[in-house]
Design a protein around this motif. Structure first.
Motif, PDB file in Angstrom:
ATOM      1  N   GLY A  39       0.913  -1.379   0.186  1.00  0.00           N
ATOM      2  CA  GLY A  39      -0.159   0.032  -0.027  1.00  0.00           C
ATOM      3  C   GLY A  39       0.723   1.189   0.120  1.00  0.00           C
ATOM      4  O   GLY A  39       1.886   1.403   0.754  1.00  0.00           O
ATOM      5  N   PHE A  40       0.550   2.252  -0.830  1.00  0.00           N
ATOM      6  CA  PHE A  40       1.087   3.407  -0.781  1.00  0.00           C
ATOM      7  C   PHE A  40       2.672   3.387  -1.278  1.00  0.00           C
ATOM      8  O   PHE A  40       3.509   3.851  -0.574  1.00  0.00           O
ATOM      9  N   GLY A  41       2.915   2.255  -1.894  1.00  0.00           N
ATOM     10  CA  GLY A  41       4.323   1.772  -2.379  1.00  0.00           C
ATOM     11  C   GLY A  41       5.157   1.374  -1.189  1.00  0.00           C
ATOM     12  O   GLY A  41       6.402   0.910  -1.616  1.00  0.00           O
ATOM     13  N   LEU A  42       4.771   1.070  -0.376  1.00  0.00           N
ATOM     14  CA  LEU A  42       5.420   0.178   1.008  1.00  0.00           C
ATOM     15  C   LEU A  42       4.840  -1.147   1.300  1.00  0.00           C
ATOM     16  O   LEU A  42       3.339  -1.336   1.086  1.00  0.00           O
ATOM     17  N   PRO A  43       5.601  -1.790   1.629  1.00  0.00           N
ATOM     18  CA  PRO A  43       5.082  -3.547   1.960  1.00  0.00           C
ATOM     19  C   PRO A  43       4.235  -3.132   3.483  1.00  0.00           C
ATOM     20  O   PRO A  43       4.841  -2.361   4.329  1.00  0.00           O
ATOM     21  N   GLY A  44       3.381  -3.753   3.343  1.00  0.00           N
ATOM     22  CA  GLY A  44       2.218  -3.647   4.626  1.00  0.00           C
ATOM     23  C   GLY A  44       2.849  -5.022   5.713  1.00  0.00           C
ATOM     24  O   GLY A  44       3.675  -5.693   5.173  1.00  0.00           O
ATOM     25  N   PRO A  45       2.479  -4.957   6.963  1.00  0.00           N
ATOM     26  CA  PRO A  45       2.807  -6.102   7.821  1.00  0.00           C
ATOM     27  C   PRO A  45       2.403  -7.646   7.328  1.00  0.00           C
ATOM     28  O   PRO A  45       1.514  -7.713   6.527  1.00  0.00           O
ATOM     29  N   ILE A  46       3.218  -8.319   7.766  1.00  0.00           N
ATOM     30  CA  ILE A  46       2.594  -9.860   7.437  1.00  0.00           C
ATOM     31  C   ILE A  46       1.376  -9.870   8.120  1.00  0.00           C
ATOM     32  O   ILE A  46       1.110  -9.571   9.399  1.00  0.00           O
ATOM     33  N   LEU A  47       0.173 -10.536   7.374  1.00  0.00           N
ATOM     34  CA  LEU A  47      -0.945 -10.804   7.917  1.00  0.00           C
ATOM     35  C   LEU A  47      -1.044 -11.868   9.097  1.00  0.00           C
ATOM     36  O   LEU A  47      -0.135 -13.051   8.825  1.00  0.00           O
ATOM     37  N   TRP A  48      -1.699 -11.796   9.972  1.00  0.00           N
ATOM     38  CA  TRP A  48      -1.977 -12.393  11.072  1.00  0.00           C
ATOM     39  C   TRP A  48      -2.584 -13.820  10.530  1.00  0.00           C
ATOM     40  O   TRP A  48      -1.933 -14.973  10.991  1.00  0.00           O
ATOM     41  N   ALA A  49      -3.443 -13.988   9.729  1.00  0.00           N
ATOM     42  CA  ALA A  49      -3.922 -15.139   9.082  1.00  0.00           C
ATOM     43  C   ALA A  49      -2.573 -15.833   8.334  1.00  0.00           C
ATOM     44  O   ALA A  49      -2.804 -17.115   8.416  1.00  0.00           O
ATOM     45  N   SER A  50      -1.966 -15.222   7.800  1.00  0.00           N
ATOM     46  CA  SER A  50      -0.628 -16.050   7.065  1.00  0.00           C
ATOM     47  C   SER A  50       0.096 -16.515   8.272  1.00  0.00           C
ATOM     48  O   SER A  50       0.650 -17.906   8.184  1.00  0.00           O
ATOM     49  N   ILE A  51       0.361 -15.842   9.353  1.00  0.00           N
ATOM     50  CA  ILE A  51       1.058 -16.496  10.507  1.00  0.00           C
ATOM     51  C   ILE A  51       0.369 -17.568  11.121  1.00  0.00           C
ATOM     52  O   ILE A  51       0.926 -18.819  11.351  1.00  0.00           O
ATOM     53  N   ASP A  52      -0.869 -17.531  11.268  1.00  0.00           N
ATOM     54  CA  ASP A  52      -1.687 -18.484  11.756  1.00  0.00           C
ATOM     55  C   ASP A  52      -1.784 -20.043  10.748  1.00  0.00           C
ATOM     56  O   ASP A  52      -1.322 -20.819  11.289  1.00  0.00           O
ATOM     57  N   ARG A  53      -1.523 -19.637   9.488  1.00  0.00           N
ATOM     58  CA  ARG A  53      -1.602 -20.677   8.714  1.00  0.00           C
ATOM     59  C   ARG A  53      -0.303 -21.417   8.578  1.00  0.00           C
ATOM     60  O   ARG A  53      -0.133 -22.610   8.762  1.00  0.00           O
ATOM     61  N   PHE A  54       0.517 -20.735   8.725  1.00  0.00           N
ATOM     62  CA  PHE A  54       2.134 -21.094   8.634  1.00  0.00           C
ATOM     63  C   PHE A  54       2.107 -21.835  10.182  1.00  0.00           C
ATOM     64  O   PHE A  54       2.750 -23.239  10.092  1.00  0.00           O
ATOM     65  N   ALA A  55       1.590 -21.469  11.278  1.00  0.00           N
ATOM     66  CA  ALA A  55       1.963 -22.254  12.401  1.00  0.00           C
ATOM     67  C   ALA A  55       1.130 -23.560  12.523  1.00  0.00           C
ATOM     68  O   ALA A  55       1.613 -24.431  12.847  1.00  0.00           O
ATOM     69  N   ASP A  56      -0.143 -23.578  11.768  1.00  0.00           N
ATOM     70  CA  ASP A  56      -0.727 -24.698  11.661  1.00  0.00           C
ATOM     71  C   ASP A  56       0.028 -25.855  10.895  1.00  0.00           C
ATOM     72  O   ASP A  56       0.217 -27.026  11.339  1.00  0.00           O
ATOM     73  N   ARG A  57       0.612 -25.547   9.856  1.00  0.00           N
ATOM     74  CA  ARG A  57       1.362 -26.457   8.945  1.00  0.00           C
ATOM     75  C   ARG A  57       2.614 -26.589   9.611  1.00  0.00           C
ATOM     76  O   ARG A  57       2.938 -27.966   9.406  1.00  0.00           O
ATOM     77  N   ALA A  58       3.237 -25.849  10.373  1.00  0.00           N
ATOM     78  CA  ALA A  58       4.566 -26.241  11.025  1.00  0.00           C
ATOM     79  C   ALA A  58       4.334 -26.950  12.304  1.00  0.00           C
ATOM     80  O   ALA A  58       5.112 -27.499  13.012  1.00  0.00           O
ATOM     81  N   GLY A  59       2.868 -27.201  12.930  1.00  0.00           N
ATOM     82  CA  GLY A  59       2.717 -27.910  13.850  1.00  0.00           C
ATOM     83  C   GLY A  59       2.773 -27.118  15.113  1.00  0.00           C
ATOM     84  O   GLY A  59       3.050 -27.716  16.322  1.00  0.00           O
ATOM     85  N   VAL A  60       2.695 -25.978  15.199  1.00  0.00           N
ATOM     86  CA  VAL A  60       2.702 -25.004  16.178  1.00  0.00           C
ATOM     87  C   VAL A  60       1.453 -24.835  16.780  1.00  0.00           C
ATOM     88  O   VAL A  60       0.454 -24.184  16.489  1.00  0.00           O
TER      89      VAL A  60
END
Length: 92
Positions: A39-60
């Protein structure tokens, strides 16, 4: 080629040494780094949902482990975004 001459590229020479007990968080951050809005030419933060999906896949699955993962990702992400904003200012 630099590799054939035994010379490491500057980016590899500058790579930090990550303690073994933190390598999971480092790897998680880089796996998630591309999963962010722009947004506005700058990268936004990593989404919480992405972290949640990663954690699920990684078994956290444990709440404390997940909370720790989120905190590490958020802190690393904040530092990365600050660095990127500075880099973009230098280009202007």
């Amino acid at each position: 080629m630099a590799e054939e001459e035994g010379i490491l590229p500057a980016a590899l020479e500058a790579q930090p040494d990550i303690p073994e007990h933190l390598s999971f968080f480092w790897d998680a951050f880089w796996a998630l780094n591309g999963d962010r809005p722009l947004g506005f030419g700058l990268p936004g933060p990593i989404l919480w949902a992405s972290i949640d999906r990663f954690a699920d896949r990684a078994g956290v699955l444990d709440g404390d482990q997940f909370g720790r993962l989120v905190r590490f990702i958020r802190v690393m992400d904040g530092e990365w975004r600050t660095y990127m904003a500075e880099q973009m200012k230098q280009k202007d």
